[in-house]
Design a protein around this motif. Sequence first.
Motif, short mmCIF file in Angstrom:
data_model
loop_
_atom_site.label_atom_id
_atom_site.label_comp_id
_atom_site.label_asym_id
_atom_site.label_seq_id
_atom_site.Cartn_x
_atom_site.Cartn_y
_atom_site.Cartn_z
N ILE A 13 42.79 -21.53 -3.12
CA ILE A 13 43.47 -20.27 -3.43
C ILE A 13 43.21 -19.89 -4.89
O ILE A 13 42.98 -18.73 -5.21
CB ILE A 13 45.00 -20.40 -3.16
CG1 ILE A 13 45.24 -20.61 -1.66
CG2 ILE A 13 45.75 -19.17 -3.65
CD1 ILE A 13 46.67 -20.95 -1.30
N ARG A 54 45.11 -12.97 3.82
CA ARG A 54 46.39 -13.68 3.85
C ARG A 54 46.36 -14.63 5.04
O ARG A 54 45.52 -14.47 5.93
CB ARG A 54 47.57 -12.71 3.99
CG ARG A 54 47.73 -11.76 2.83
CD ARG A 54 49.00 -10.93 2.95
NE ARG A 54 48.99 -9.86 1.97
CZ ARG A 54 49.41 -9.98 0.70
NH1 ARG A 54 49.90 -11.12 0.28
NH2 ARG A 54 49.35 -8.96 -0.13
N ILE A 71 51.97 -17.67 -1.26
CA ILE A 71 51.96 -18.73 -0.25
C ILE A 71 53.29 -18.73 0.52
O ILE A 71 54.35 -18.85 -0.10
CB ILE A 71 51.73 -20.12 -0.89
CG1 ILE A 71 50.46 -20.09 -1.76
CG2 ILE A 71 51.61 -21.20 0.17
CD1 ILE A 71 50.23 -21.36 -2.56
N LEU A 82 41.43 -14.43 -1.84
CA LEU A 82 42.67 -15.00 -1.29
C LEU A 82 43.87 -14.52 -2.11
O LEU A 82 43.88 -14.63 -3.33
CB LEU A 82 42.63 -16.52 -1.31
CG LEU A 82 41.52 -17.17 -0.48
CD1 LEU A 82 41.62 -18.69 -0.56
CD2 LEU A 82 41.61 -16.73 0.97
N VAL A 141 51.29 -17.13 -9.05
CA VAL A 141 51.52 -17.36 -7.61
C VAL A 141 52.99 -17.08 -7.26
O VAL A 141 53.89 -17.32 -8.07
CB VAL A 141 51.14 -18.81 -7.22
CG1 VAL A 141 52.08 -19.84 -7.83
CG2 VAL A 141 51.08 -18.96 -5.71
N LYS A 168 47.40 -14.35 -3.88
CA LYS A 168 48.08 -15.41 -4.63
C LYS A 168 49.55 -15.48 -4.20
O LYS A 168 50.48 -15.36 -5.01
CB LYS A 168 47.97 -15.16 -6.14
CG LYS A 168 46.55 -14.93 -6.62
CD LYS A 168 45.61 -16.08 -6.23
CE LYS A 168 44.18 -15.82 -6.66
NZ LYS A 168 43.17 -16.07 -5.65
#
Length: 286
Positions: free
Chosen positions: A99, A82, A109, A105, A147, A107
Amino acid sequence: PIMYGCDNFCTYCIVPYVRGRERSREPAAILAEFKQLVAQGYKEITLLGQNVNSYGKGLENPIDFADLLNLLCEVPGDYQIRFMTSHPKDASRKLIDTIAAQEHLCKHIHLPVQSGSDRLLKEMNRHYNVAQYMDLINYAKEKVPGVTFSSDIIVGFPGETEEDFAATLDLIRKVGYMQLFTFIYSKRTGTKAADMPDPTPRKEKTDRMTRLLKLQDEIAMALVKAQVGQTVKVLVEGFGRNEGTLSGRLDNNLTVEFTADASLMGSYANVHLTGARATVLLGELA
Ligand code: SF4
């Protein structure tokens, strides 16, 4: 930490004055520390900086943040990454593509918007507008299936009108944040905003905050409910609220509680999501 300090001088923020200008660590040093953590069995590593998206500027061999992520993701192992905090003016489509492409990574943001009013974003010296922010959000929604987003919002920035606030609510609806970190504006001596006229009474600001939180609750609950029925990979982090249950986090940063033995703590588990209690998911081991 992958970097220290900040060059941005948002008008409400004291950080650049107390932590100094932006300095990035050498990628080789970050990579060496990262490899060590993975070798020690750490399952989640968070890269920190006031504005990770401008990582790499000023290094002898400049590298951008997306390429730092690509470099770290080459390290073999069972872990997830993260990072925070992202500044929307420096977050790029290349970062979103990274991403989408890299399994390590998460998902999720965190993209602090602070306000949905272009007028206030200018007053805050944020260097982006709502259209540019939404462009990035929509690109991420298109490229990264599932996401989720979180954000920071300031309510009652000096001079915020009801119209400015309505624009923030509108933006919150459009993005559909999973989580918001909300603050009523609080003056920091020595910053530009501290000298701006601030005629809005405190009661009005608290009222706006209450309305915002109510909206956010509705949005988050709907998003959480939409996850039910899926089987997901969870990093088990602690005990759940009820006896005999554990609590873990999904890749998208949601929390799930499920019945399982404490020996799973600190490892990954596959969990079938069966329901929700407010914004916490409930599940059972798959
Ligand atoms: Fe820097 Fe963040 Fe403070 Fe803006 S809000 S000056 S980006 S630390």
